[in-house]
Design a protein around this motif. Structure first.
Motif, PDB file in Angstrom:
ATOM      1  N   GLU A 194       0.861  -1.187   0.000  1.00 54.24           N
ATOM      2  CA  GLU A 194       0.000   0.000   0.000  1.00 54.24           C
ATOM      3  C   GLU A 194       0.889   1.224   0.000  1.00 54.24           C
ATOM      4  O   GLU A 194       2.086   1.135   0.304  1.00 54.24           O
ATOM      5  CB  GLU A 194      -0.915   0.001   1.223  1.00 54.24           C
ATOM      6  N   MET A 195       0.323   2.357  -0.358  1.00 58.70           N
ATOM      7  CA  MET A 195       1.122   3.574  -0.395  1.00 58.70           C
ATOM      8  C   MET A 195       1.418   4.075   1.022  1.00 58.70           C
ATOM      9  O   MET A 195       0.557   4.040   1.894  1.00 58.70           O
ATOM     10  CB  MET A 195       0.400   4.654  -1.199  1.00 58.70           C
ATOM     11  N   ARG A 229       3.049   2.695   3.254  1.00 60.72           N
ATOM     12  CA  ARG A 229       2.879   1.625   4.234  1.00 60.72           C
ATOM     13  C   ARG A 229       3.864   1.825   5.376  1.00 60.72           C
ATOM     14  O   ARG A 229       5.025   2.130   5.154  1.00 60.72           O
ATOM     15  CB  ARG A 229       3.128   0.275   3.554  1.00 60.72           C
ATOM     16  N   GLU A 267       3.185   0.798  -5.527  1.00 67.49           N
ATOM     17  CA  GLU A 267       2.779   1.674  -4.435  1.00 67.49           C
ATOM     18  C   GLU A 267       3.977   2.263  -3.682  1.00 67.49           C
ATOM     19  O   GLU A 267       3.991   3.454  -3.336  1.00 67.49           O
ATOM     20  CB  GLU A 267       1.871   0.910  -3.461  1.00 67.49           C
ATOM     21  N   SER A 280       5.108   6.316  -3.579  1.00 63.41           N
ATOM     22  CA  SER A 280       5.299   6.935  -2.268  1.00 63.41           C
ATOM     23  C   SER A 280       6.662   7.612  -2.186  1.00 63.41           C
ATOM     24  O   SER A 280       6.787   8.753  -1.727  1.00 63.41           O
ATOM     25  CB  SER A 280       5.178   5.881  -1.160  1.00 63.41           C
ATOM     26  N   ARG A 328      -8.934   2.326  -2.702  1.00 56.32           N
ATOM     27  CA  ARG A 328      -7.699   2.085  -1.964  1.00 56.32           C
ATOM     28  C   ARG A 328      -6.896   3.384  -1.804  1.00 56.32           C
ATOM     29  O   ARG A 328      -6.304   3.627  -0.751  1.00 56.32           O
ATOM     30  CB  ARG A 328      -6.853   1.034  -2.681  1.00 56.32           C
ATOM     31  N   SER A 349      -7.865   5.421   1.065  1.00 52.86           N
ATOM     32  CA  SER A 349      -7.375   4.913   2.349  1.00 52.86           C
ATOM     33  C   SER A 349      -5.900   5.224   2.557  1.00 52.86           C
ATOM     34  O   SER A 349      -5.403   5.192   3.682  1.00 52.86           O
ATOM     35  CB  SER A 349      -7.602   3.397   2.442  1.00 52.86           C
ATOM     36  N   TYR A 350      -5.174   5.550   1.478  1.00 53.12           N
ATOM     37  CA  TYR A 350      -3.756   5.874   1.597  1.00 53.12           C
ATOM     38  C   TYR A 350      -3.540   7.296   2.108  1.00 53.12           C
ATOM     39  O   TYR A 350      -2.429   7.647   2.516  1.00 53.12           O
ATOM     40  CB  TYR A 350      -3.053   5.753   0.246  1.00 53.12           C
ATOM     41  N   ASN A 352      -2.218   7.506   5.601  1.00 51.31           N
ATOM     42  CA  ASN A 352      -0.808   7.100   5.628  1.00 51.31           C
ATOM     43  C   ASN A 352       0.090   8.254   5.204  1.00 51.31           C
ATOM     44  O   ASN A 352       1.112   8.534   5.834  1.00 51.31           O
ATOM     45  CB  ASN A 352      -0.572   5.916   4.684  1.00 51.31           C
ATOM     46  N   TYR A 353      -0.289   8.894   4.110  1.00 58.03           N
ATOM     47  CA  TYR A 353       0.490  10.010   3.581  1.00 58.03           C
ATOM     48  C   TYR A 353       0.613  11.131   4.615  1.00 58.03           C
ATOM     49  O   TYR A 353       1.701  11.683   4.839  1.00 58.03           O
ATOM     50  CB  TYR A 353      -0.176  10.524   2.305  1.00 58.03           C
TER      51      TYR A 353
END
Length: 273
Positions: free
Chosen positions: A77-78, A80, A113, A117, A155, A158-159, A162-163
């Motif tokens: 995932e990005m 992560r 991903e 990132s 998806r 949802s990243y 994280n970012y």
């Protein structure tokens, strides 16, 4: 010593056949994970046994390419583990800014991903234009997806968290265009990216680099292959270069442990001695 079961013998023969026929080397991948993936592939490819699957793989390259998707299932995932990217931004980037140009290797880039990132982080830190990124993987389908830079919009949403947790400096939506249920990432992020088919099991070093990121890849290797991969990374890195591993990976019990010093140990970021 217990004798191997019939299925264990079949699995070993399948992996050997793949190496001899297609030169993809999975012989030093962790056995338990490999077995789970092959058994899952059996059901999906409608084979009654591993031997039947082996016969299909040997005589039909398309079946092998289908099986390859199961042997290299990407879990990514990005941004992560956002703390890892935050540590890169705060602890590694200040050193990278001292170089006039940069070479970065994303080993096992999967569907891209991790690559995007990294490109976003470098762009925000003013380093992307003077960086060359090598994005490598053994799965050509994964590399094709990484090149396209198209991801599920669900998806990507949802990243965003994280970012932000990784120290993002803009709105994450600035980096992609949404259309229907997909997000197309800004093509400028990959202008200086070189995509290549590369196996940590069989291939050698191809360039000197300042940063190597190989996260959540070596957990699928046995000890011998982990040692080989770490040797490649050490050889590739320039003097005092940086190595980033996954949260479940460590070099502490490796023969290469003394070749690196921990920079941010909690985030598995090391520096070449």
């Amino acid at each position: 010593m217990n004798n191997p079961t019939s299925s264990e013998i079949e699995l070993k023969l399948l992996i050997e056949a793949i190496y001899l026929k297609y030169s993809y080397d999975f012989r030093d991948y962790a056995g338990a994970s490999q077995k789970r993936r092959v058994l899952h592939a059996l059901r999906q490819l409608r084979c009654e046994s591993i031997s039947e699957l082996q016969a299909k793989v040997l005589h039909d390259p398309d079946t092998f390419m289908e099986l390859l998707q199961y042997l290299t299932i990407p879990t990514t995932e990005m941004f992560r583990d956002p703390d890892y990217f935050l540590a890169l931004r705060e602890q590694v980037v200040p050193f990278l800014k001292t170089y006039p140009s940069l070479k970065i290797w994303i080993a096992g880039c999967s569907t891209g991903e991790e690559l995007y990132s990294m490109a976003i982080l470098l762009k925000e830190e003013g380093l992307l234009d003077r960086s060359i990124i090598y994005a490598t993987d053994i799965n050509p389908h994964s590399l094709d997806k990484a090149k396209k830079g198209i991801f599920s919009l669900e998806r990507v949403r949802s990243y965003t968290a994280n970012y932000q947790a990784a120290g993002g400096k803009q709105s994450f939506s600035d980096y992609y265009t949404a259309a229907y249920d997909a997000a197309l990432f800004d093509r400028s992020l990959c202008e200086n990216v070189s995509f290549a088919d590369h196996s940590l099991a069989t291939d050698s070093v191809f360039s000197e680099t300042h940063l190597v990121c190989c996260r959540n890849v070596m957990i699928y290797f046995n000890h011998e292959l982990q040692e080989r991969a770490l040797g490649l990374f050490h050889e590739s890195l320039c003097h005092r270069g940086f190595l980033g591993l996954g949260s479940k990976e460590s070099i502490d019990f490796s023969g290469h442990a003394n070749a690196f010093e921990p920079l941010v140990k909690a985030q598995r970021i090391y520096r070449k001695r």
